[in-house]
Design a protein around this motif. Structure first.
Motif, short mmCIF file in Angstrom:
data_model
loop_
_atom_site.label_atom_id
_atom_site.label_comp_id
_atom_site.label_asym_id
_atom_site.label_seq_id
_atom_site.Cartn_x
_atom_site.Cartn_y
_atom_site.Cartn_z
N ILE A 1 -1.85 17.64 -2.99
CA ILE A 1 -2.58 18.46 -3.97
C ILE A 1 -3.90 18.96 -3.38
N ILE B 1 0.56 12.41 -10.99
CA ILE B 1 -0.31 13.42 -10.37
C ILE B 1 0.43 14.75 -10.23
N TRP C 1 15.50 19.29 -2.51
CA TRP C 1 14.78 18.68 -3.63
C TRP C 1 14.97 19.51 -4.90
N VAL D 1 0.84 -1.21 0.00
CA VAL D 1 0.00 0.00 0.00
C VAL D 1 0.87 1.25 0.00
N LEU D 2 1.92 1.24 0.82
CA LEU D 2 2.79 2.43 0.87
C LEU D 2 3.54 2.60 -0.45
N GLY E 1 1.99 4.62 -3.30
CA GLY E 1 1.97 6.08 -3.25
C GLY E 1 3.34 6.73 -3.33
N ALA F 1 -5.63 10.87 -8.75
CA ALA F 1 -5.59 10.82 -7.28
C ALA F 1 -6.74 9.99 -6.73
N LEU G 1 -5.95 6.38 -7.34
CA LEU G 1 -4.95 5.88 -6.38
C LEU G 1 -5.60 5.64 -5.01
N MET G 2 -6.42 6.61 -4.60
CA MET G 2 -7.14 6.47 -3.33
C MET G 2 -8.01 5.21 -3.34
N ILE H 1 0.84 12.31 -1.80
CA ILE H 1 0.66 13.21 -2.95
C ILE H 1 -0.79 13.70 -3.03
N ILE H 2 -1.73 12.83 -2.64
CA ILE H 2 -3.14 13.23 -2.68
C ILE H 2 -3.38 14.31 -1.62
N PRO I 1 -1.98 8.11 0.46
CA PRO I 1 -0.80 8.55 -0.29
C PRO I 1 -0.60 10.06 -0.15
N TYR J 1 6.63 8.70 -4.33
CA TYR J 1 6.83 9.83 -5.24
C TYR J 1 8.32 10.18 -5.40
N ILE J 2 8.97 10.52 -4.28
CA ILE J 2 10.33 11.01 -4.32
C ILE J 2 11.30 10.00 -4.95
N THR K 1 -5.94 2.06 -3.11
CA THR K 1 -5.47 1.85 -1.74
C THR K 1 -6.59 1.26 -0.89
N SER L 1 2.06 8.68 -8.37
CA SER L 1 2.26 9.95 -7.68
C SER L 1 2.97 10.97 -8.55
#
Lengths: 294, 265, 380
Positions: free
Chosen positions: B120, A247, B226, A223-224, A227, A264, A267-268, B116-117, B114, A229-230, A271, A244
């Motif tokens: 935003i 988005i 970053w 699950v983690l 999401g 988004a 993705l939600m 990112i959600i 998540p 991104y970095i 999850t 991510s």
């Protein structure tokens, strides 16, 4: 203030005065956490580059593009791979923590917790320094003449995998260790006493008893990972783009809020579906309970 | 001595464990020696010793203001999250009300949604509320992300308290407020402090939400990092990374010390 | 049943279990300190002692969970020195049963047979037999958590005997049950073990349990066997003050031993008590050494102080003051204080026509010389 609410006879007030203390945080989270999530959902059906009559036109647009679907598939693939890598490394690690002396187990726990709490950006940066063409590994291999030109490590799925697994490993180790610690060592002794050699005792008795931890850890990691991104942004190539990043790009660069919000919501939804499916097999409380013990 | 017939298996396991520790720790630790290299490039092992990259970090207004902003935001976040989280932990552990499990889920969900959600969503809303790009907006956002750690820590220490201690205090003549101040609060204090430190760390290291809620004029250290990490190749970034790491690690060690002080068992 | 007994009763001449100078040191603390014990085929032997006396450690060394620091363990004449637990072929009932929670009762019982690669049909048959043996037919499909404590205990027992182990070890197997159930299961465990002809080593700290179940009892104290014998041996002829004190209630009179003829006297001015020839021979103490005379509460009689010095030969006496008289239903218990300040206890059957003493009375206690047991007094 009221005390001993647990012993109060039935028919007392449904809400007692202690409960009032939770109200500030509930209000805070509704305003600054829940409302933003609702706004995202609304923008997925209300924010269009060109007005159309169909409120689901963002979703239509989204699913019409094969590239978008590839991002979804890639995210699932990377999340699944990370889960497998974390399990392969995390299970033996948790097992080791469980059999060594308490002092050593404490050190092993710290080895998990320090990176767990240190900046994800710093760790990803470190992987960049190690993996890039002029990074530690390639410099080393070139100096020793083992390769003639840098092998591609950064901007590859492998790089993303390494970075993500390192960040996610604690989420696998901690739930598994929490479950293993609760397994009575007498079970393994009983198995030996009944004639089971070490591996049979492990496979027939210890492993099945530790499975709840394996399920909890895998769920958490998966699950983690969905999401992330970095890490994929710094270590992956454009074809490794995950949800991510998609988005963030949509909102920041393409200024297409509709498609970003749509992704988004997807993705939600993913999850929640994963959590819901998992809740059929394990108690979610155990998953987060093991985090609480950390 | 014991289990002698299992030695080879154990050795294999130990080797694997050592490898995993290396995998967990080494990448992060690589950054530290690189930040004190004398050369202009990130080479390993570093060539010579120099503190020039730290000097550059401190004199560069971008980096130094980032440092100050980060510290301010993290401190305010820790205070706000500790107050809200401690109250809520008392309410959910001790209180009686319908929908308690829904409240617990709400409190923990910032950990699992998540980020990112969240980012935003907050961005979209905070711009409208005109708190985006301000210290207030960032503190509010970070508090939402950090508060679960406070609730978890305080709730755990609340559950380990023997309720009879409170009953004893009341039996000895303490009114409820004084019972809380003299008995309950001292017993949960290590949990409260640990929660506050975790909240500080969460804010201190946060990137994703911060990327959306900061502007070129107001940036935190991780956001500055970053922004620069993809362009700048000189070891200043390594110095920044080491600084971030040093703060986090010292606070974590502080958590360990605080927890060891815990009187409740 | 005999067809199933591969080991049990196989070689009656050889001890089923022999411990020689067995010892275990944890750090530098000796937990077991030179234990010697031979258990005959089919014998039910109990290791009894206070907690920390080394009995459980001894049992765990026999099972192979703990390696001994010194000495040897032989099962059926074979040295177990480096035999891992899973090849020892020793059944064990654990204190908390250690029933695998993820397996049903039947799967638990089948486990040792699967480990021995017994064929499927035979496993099925033997599991059914074992369930029948403990009278739990029909509960095979339940998981341990769905069984009561007593039922779990029976399943643990069935699992430990289903593979006809050479030896059956039990570590306080009834400790977690309530008194009534415990007493019922004591008899059942004893009967089934006898029926199977099993050699049993049983650990408990409950002396009543030990007396009811065992052929012989080994009293453990500080890592050593203090005395080994039948229940009657231990009760009637304790070999030391520790055993006398640990098993049942005792009255202890301290003094110096002075030999005379075959027997002798225990002297403590102004009293002196005669020691029988048999008791003196068993104790074999030197003249003048510190000793104690042990008399069981039901062997004492209470008479009036004015009964006079003219005691019959073969009877000893001491004066005491009654402190409490306790009514215990079928008997009356007197708690008294001896002249030296030590406590004494007398048990009197109802209707035995004994002295009707009341608290505060001065009385005289008498007993037959042959009812006194002489032991060395290490604190004397």
């Amino acid at each position: 203030m009221t005390r001993g609410s647990g012993r109060r006879p039935r028919g007392g007030p449904i809400v007692d005065r202690w409960a009032l203390l939770a109200i500030p945080l509930i209000a805070f989270l509704v305003a600054f956490f829940l409302v933003p999530l609702i706004v995202v959902s609304l923008r997925s059906v209300a924010d269009f580059p060109k007005p159309t009559g169909d409120i689901f036109s963002n979703y239509g647009r989204f699913f019409a593009s094969a590239a978008n679907l590839r991002v979804l598939a890639n995210t699932f693939w990377v999340a699944a791979l990370s889960t497998v890598v974390c399990l392969a490394l995390g299970y033996p690690y948790a097992y080791l923590m469980n059999i060594v002396r308490p002092r050593v187990a404490g050190l092993l726990l710290i080895a998990v917790l320090l990176p767990f709490w240190s900046s994800l950006l710093v760790r990803t940066y470190a992987w960049q320094v190690i993996l890039r063409d002029t990074g530690i590994i390639n410099t080393f291999l070139l100096d020793w003449g083992l390769i003639t030109e840098p092998i591609p490590l950064i901007r590859t799925t492998l790089g993303v995998m390494l970075g993500m697994s390192q960040v996610l490993l604690p989420f696998m180790v901690l739930p598994i260790y929490a479950v293993m610690r609760r397994i009575d060592p007498e079970y393994t002794k009983a198995a030996a006493n009944l004639g089971a050699p070490p591996f049979a005792a492990f496979r027939r008795v210890f492993l099945p008893l530790s499975l709840p931890g394996v399920l909890a850890g895998s769920l958490l990691v998966f699950v983690l990972a969905l999401g992330f991104y970095i890490t994929p942004a710094l270590l992956g190539s454009p074809k490794d783009t995950m949800i991510s990043q998609f988005i963030a790009n949509a909102v920041q660069q393409r200024l297409d809020w509709g498609i970003g919000a749509t992704m988004a919501v997807i993705l939600m939804g993913l999850t929640l579906v994963v959590l819901f499916v998992a809740s059929r097999f394990i108690r979610l409380r155990d998953v987060f309970g093991s985090l609480e013990e950390s | 001595m014991t289990d002698s017939w299992r030695q080879p298996r154990r050795l294999l396991l130990l080797a694997l464990g050592a490898l995993t520790v290396f995998f967990l720790m080494a990448p992060t630790l690589v950054v530290v020696p690189m930040s004190v290299t004398a050369s202009n490039a990130l080479t390993f092992p570093p060539e010579g010793f120099s503190t020039r990259w730290y000097e550059k970090m401190l004199t560069d207004p971008q980096w130094s203001s980032g440092f100050v902003n980060s510290a301010q935001v993290a401190f305010l976040t820790a205070v706000l999250a500790t107050v809200l989280g401690t109250l809520a932990a008392l309410g959910t552990v001790r209180g009686r009300f319908p929908g308690k499990s829904a409240v617990n889920a709400l409190v923990l969900s910032p950990l699992i949604v998540p980020v990112i959600i969240i980012a935003i969503g907050m961005f979209s809303l905070f711009v409208r509320w005109k708190i985006s790009g301000s210290i207030a907006g960032l503190v509010l956002a970070h508090t939402a992300l950090a508060v679960p750690f406070v609730v978890i820590n305080v709730a755990t220490s609340l559950r380990t308290i023997d309720r009879n201690l409170e009953l004893a205090a009341m039996n000895l003549g303490a009114d409820p407020v004084r019972t809380f101040r003299r008995v309950t609060l001292p017993l949960i204090l290590p949990g409260v402090l640990a929660g506050g430190l975790f909240a500080f760390i969460t804010s201190w290291d946060e990137v994703v939400v911060s990327i959306f809620l900061t502007t070129a004029r107001f940036r935190t250290l991780p956001v500055e990092m970053w922004e620069q990490v993809r362009q700048v190749v000189d070891p200043t970034v390594a110095a920044v990374a080491t600084t971030l790491l040093a703060v986090t690690t010292s606070l974590l060690l502080l958590v360990l010390v605080v927890r060891r002080q815990a009187p409740a068992r | 049943m005999s067809a199933r007994s591969r080991h049990w009763g196989a070689a009656p001449d050889r001890p089923a279990l022999a411990l020689r100078n067995l010892s275990k040191v944890f750090g530098d603390v000796p937990a077991v300190d030179g234990v010697d014990l031979e258990v005959r085929q089919g014998e039910f032997i109990t290791l009894l002692g206070p907690s920390g006396s080394g009995k459980t450690t001894t049992l765990r060394m026999i099972a192979g969970f703990t390696l001994q620091s010194g000495g040897t363990i032989e099962i059926d004449g074979v040295d177990m020195g480096h035999v891992p637990p899973y090849r020892r072929d020793v059944g064990m009932v654990f204190q908390n049963y250690a029933l695998f929670p993820h397996m049903t009762a039947a799967e638990n019982i089948a486990f040792p047979l699967q480990m021995r690669r017994v064929g499927r049909p035979e496993i099925k048959r033997r599991v059914a037999d074992a369930l029948g043996l403990v009278k739990l037919e029909g509960l095979g499909q339940r998981y341990p958590r769905q069984l009561s404590g007593g039922q779990q205990q029976r399943i643990a027992f069935a699992r430990a005997v289903v593979f006809n182990p050479r030896l059956l070890l039990m570590d306080e197997p009834l400790g977690a049950l309530d008194k009534k159930l415990r007493e019922a299961l004591q008899l059942e465990v004893m009967h089934i073990s006898r029926q199977l002809g099993a050699t049993v080593v049983y650990v408990t700290h409950d002396q009543d349990e030990a007396l009811v179940m065992s052929d012989r009892i080994a009293i453990f104290s500080r890592g050593r066997i203090e005395q080994l014998g039948t229940g009657e041996d231990l009760y009637e002829r304790p070999a030391s003050l520790f055993v006398a004190d640990f098993i049942g209630e005792s009255n202890i009179l301290r003094g110096r031993f002075e030999p005379a003829g075959d027997g002798g006297w225990l002297v403590r001015d102004p009293w002196r008590w005669q020691v029988g020839a048999a008791a003196a021979a068993r104790a074999s103490l030197e003249g003048g050494s510190a000793a104690a005379l042990v008399v069981r509460p039901e062997r004492l009689r209470i008479v009036g102080v004015d009964a006079g010095p003219g005691l019959a030969t073969g009877v000893n006496a001491v004066d005491a003051i009654v402190r409490d008289v306790l009514y215990l239903g079928s008997m009356r218990k007197f708690e008294l204080v001896l002249p030296d300040g030590n406590a004494a206890v007398v048990r009197q059957q109802r209707g035995g026509g004994g002295h009707e003493g009341r608290a505060g009375d001065r009385v005289r206690l008498t007993w037959a010389v042959d009812d006194g047991v002489l032991v060395a007094d290490p604190h004397g």
